[in-house]
Design an enzyme around this catalytic site. Structure first.
Site, short mmCIF file in Angstrom:
data_model
loop_
_atom_site.label_atom_id
_atom_site.label_comp_id
_atom_site.label_asym_id
_atom_site.label_seq_id
_atom_site.Cartn_x
_atom_site.Cartn_y
_atom_site.Cartn_z
N LYS A 270 48.50 83.19 48.43
CA LYS A 270 48.81 82.24 47.35
C LYS A 270 49.09 83.00 46.05
O LYS A 270 48.58 84.11 45.86
CB LYS A 270 47.60 81.33 47.11
CG LYS A 270 47.33 80.31 48.19
CD LYS A 270 46.11 79.45 47.82
CE LYS A 270 45.79 78.44 48.91
NZ LYS A 270 46.84 77.43 49.11
N ARG A 344 44.04 73.14 59.14
CA ARG A 344 44.33 72.40 60.37
C ARG A 344 43.91 73.20 61.61
O ARG A 344 43.60 72.62 62.65
CB ARG A 344 45.82 72.02 60.42
CG ARG A 344 46.77 73.19 60.36
CD ARG A 344 48.19 72.79 60.00
NE ARG A 344 48.34 72.52 58.57
CZ ARG A 344 49.48 72.12 58.01
NH1 ARG A 344 50.57 71.95 58.74
NH2 ARG A 344 49.54 71.89 56.71
N1 BES Z 1 43.67 74.40 50.75
C1 BES Z 1 45.08 74.25 50.73
C2 BES Z 1 45.53 72.88 50.23
C3 BES Z 1 45.22 72.56 48.79
C4 BES Z 1 46.19 72.74 47.82
C5 BES Z 1 44.01 72.01 48.42
C6 BES Z 1 45.92 72.42 46.51
C7 BES Z 1 43.74 71.68 47.10
C8 BES Z 1 44.71 71.88 46.14
C9 BES Z 1 45.65 74.41 52.14
O1 BES Z 1 44.97 75.28 52.97
C10 BES Z 1 47.02 74.94 51.99
O2 BES Z 1 47.15 76.04 51.52
N2 BES Z 1 48.03 74.17 52.39
C11 BES Z 1 49.38 74.57 52.30
C12 BES Z 1 50.07 74.16 53.56
C13 BES Z 1 51.47 74.71 53.69
C14 BES Z 1 51.41 76.20 53.92
C15 BES Z 1 52.14 74.02 54.86
C16 BES Z 1 50.00 73.87 51.09
O3 BES Z 1 49.68 72.72 50.84
O4 BES Z 1 50.77 74.50 50.39
MN MN Z 2 45.60 77.30 52.73
#
Ligand code: BES
Ligand code: MN
Ligand code: ZN
Length: 494
Positions: A270, A344
């Site tokens: 990230k 997931r």
């Molecule tokens: N933990 C994150 C989702 C999240 C984002 C929670 C912002 C709280 C605030 C999750 O693991 C994630 O990174 N999801 C990705 C999925 C994508 C790679 C398909 C996302 O939402 O960007």
């Molecule tokens: Mn994630």
């Protein structure tokens, strides 16, 4: 943190020897009106209270809290006017006004609330939630939170019923605060092993059956999703299982919650900005642990199991890669195309394990997708699952005031999860309907026909803005109140 001590009182608000008296105010068009319960206070001001408050600029809007010196008109030195907004004084408005008042009364020892005559349960919950603070890591604690609140007795109902309401509402609010404590604990102290131990200790104290699967046990049983995600961290993953077996259990409910103690994204790392907020990526797990413990405290006539996968998603030489194929618990294979879609993967293992026990309902909650926040904002959870049960959970989420909205799993999105070499890919490769695609992925691991709900709390779990209502900064404890209300509903109606 210790919650304020709450007790019902028959003493009139104008005569109570407390430090502050709380009344509700409302907006009626352009006019300020006083909420029910403030009659004795208004009388002590000889009918001039609305004028006094209006002169001070009080409008009755939500989140407005104004303190007024009583100059001897009340036995208490301070009057607190808490806004309920316009329209009906719903339970959630009473909860938020009580919470805002409790926050404003930090440093005060004892208050009397008249909002309890409008809604006793909401006043108790709002007060305990609003008084919450997380001071564990400060060397100098600030003002002490409000210590004691006398609740004006509602006109209707018996004293015994009122005491039962206070007791249940207190247990629910304390469960929310338990979840908040877990979320607010920083990721250097809350990692899979320590999270599992702390949660297990709470479960054992409440009389639950508790089992912790460590990395060795996970390997033996084939929890490929949890192990894959946890591989990059020096702190190995865990799966916590807790079961409450209630008296004359009417139904079996399986609860599952995402416990990523920190989400860097892994190799699909990230950006640095706001990455610290990923300390909250175990909010689903926190809510499930708190709810399972609450189920035992409130003795629901249900069997409630909690299956909580815990891992830290880190990049390292040992980390799982985009391109890896994981064999999940139960045997399905998943091609990992993005290591940041990790939630997931750990949930899939946990869902399959939870369903081995043959539950009547499956409820799972997770800070799963940024797409949830894009679609519904920071305060409304996205709820997916089997149609009927999803709608039931969404209606309850709305009724509790936590908020939630039913979301579809459109057929055409499913094929975007097809993999070139495995049973399934973990992402679609495009950004459309990201929350729904995650729901589709999970649905592949849910047995056909099982009533199932998935609650995406990516936004609502964590307050990164200013305080509002009964929420301070940090973990909100969502969706504990929804889960508690759902269990109560299943206990009553099957
Ligand atoms: N933990 C994150 C989702 C999240 C984002 C929670 C912002 C709280 C605030 C999750 O693991 C994630 O990174 N999801 C990705 C999925 C994508 C790679 C398909 C996302 O939402 O960007
Ligand atoms: Mn994630
Ligand atoms: Zn995550």
């Amino acid at each position: 943190m210790t919650a304020p001590k709450l007790s019902l009182t028959a003493t009139s608000a104008d005569e109570a020897t407390v430090d502050a008296v709380i009344i509700g105010t409302r907006q009626d068009g352009e006019h300020l009106v006083l909420a029910p319960g403030s009659e004795a206070v208004a009388a002590a001001f000889d009918g001039s209270l609305v004028d006094v408050l209006s002169t001070l600029g009080v409008t009755g809007k939500t989140d407005e809290v104004v303190k007024v010196p009583t100059m001897g008109r009340l036995a208490a030195p301070v009057l607190v006017a808490a806004g309920l907004g316009s329209g009906e004084a719903t339970a959630e408005r009473v909860r938020r006004a009580s919470g805002a008042a409790a926050r404003a009364l930090a440093g005060t020892t004892r208050a009397l609330s008249t909002l309890s005559t409008v809604d006793l349960q909401a006043t108790v919950e709002g007060t305990i939630l609003g008084a919450y603070r997380f001071d564990t890591y400060r060397s100098e604690p600030g003002d002490a939170p409000l210590a004691r609140v006398d609740l004006a007795s509602p006109g209707e109902g018996t004293a015994k019923e009122h005491r039962a309401t206070v007791k249940a509402a207190t247990a629910i609010a304390e469960a929310v605060n338990t979840a908040r404590d877990f979320v607010n604990t920083p990721p250097n102290d809350l990692y899979p092993a320590s999270f599992a131990e702390r949660a297990a200790a709470l479960g054992k104290a409440a009389g639950l059956d508790v089992e912790i699967l460590d990395e060795k046990a996970l390997r033996k049983a084939g929890f490929g999703g949890v192990l894959g995600v946890g591989m990059g961290s020096t702190r190995p993953p865990r799966v916590l299982r807790m079961t409450y077996r209630g008296p004359k259990a009417r139904k079996k409910v399986a609860l599952v919650g995402k416990g990523i103690t920190f989400d860097t994204g892994g190799i699909s790392i990230k950006p640095a900005a706001n990455m610290d907020e990923m300390t909250s990526d175990m909010s689903g797990a926190a809510a499930i642990v708190a709810t399972a413990v609450l189920a035992a405290k409130l003795k629901y006539p249900l069997e409630v199991s909690a299956t909580v996968p815990m891992a830290e998603n880190m990049p390292s030489g040992a980390a799982y890669r985009p391109g890896d194929v994981l064999t999940m618990y139960g045997g399905k294979t998943v091609e990992v195309l993005n290591t940041d879609a990790e939630g997931r993967l750990i949930l899939a293992d946990a869902i399959v394990r939870a369903c081995e026990d043959g539950p009547d309902y499956l409820v799972e909650t997770a800070t799963l997708t940024g797409a949830q926040v894009v679609a519904l904002g920071r305060r409304t959870a996205g709820i997916m699952g089997s149609d009927e049960f999803r709608d039931r959970v969404a209606a309850i989420a709305k009724a509790t005031g936590e908020g939630g909205w039913p979301m579809p799993l459109p057929d055409e999105l499913r094929r975007d999860l097809d993999s070139k070499l495995a049973d399934l890919a973990n992402v679609t490769g495009h950004r459309w309907g990201g929350m729904l695609a995650a729901g589709h992925f999970l649905s592949e691991f849910v047995p056909d026909g099982l009533p199932w709900a998935h609650i995406d709390i990516a936004g609502p779990a964590y307050n990164n803005g200013g305080p509002w209502g009964y929420n301070g900064k940090g973990g909100t404890g969502v969706p504990v109140r929804t889960l508690a209300a759902l269990l109560a509903d299943i206990a009553d109606n099957g």
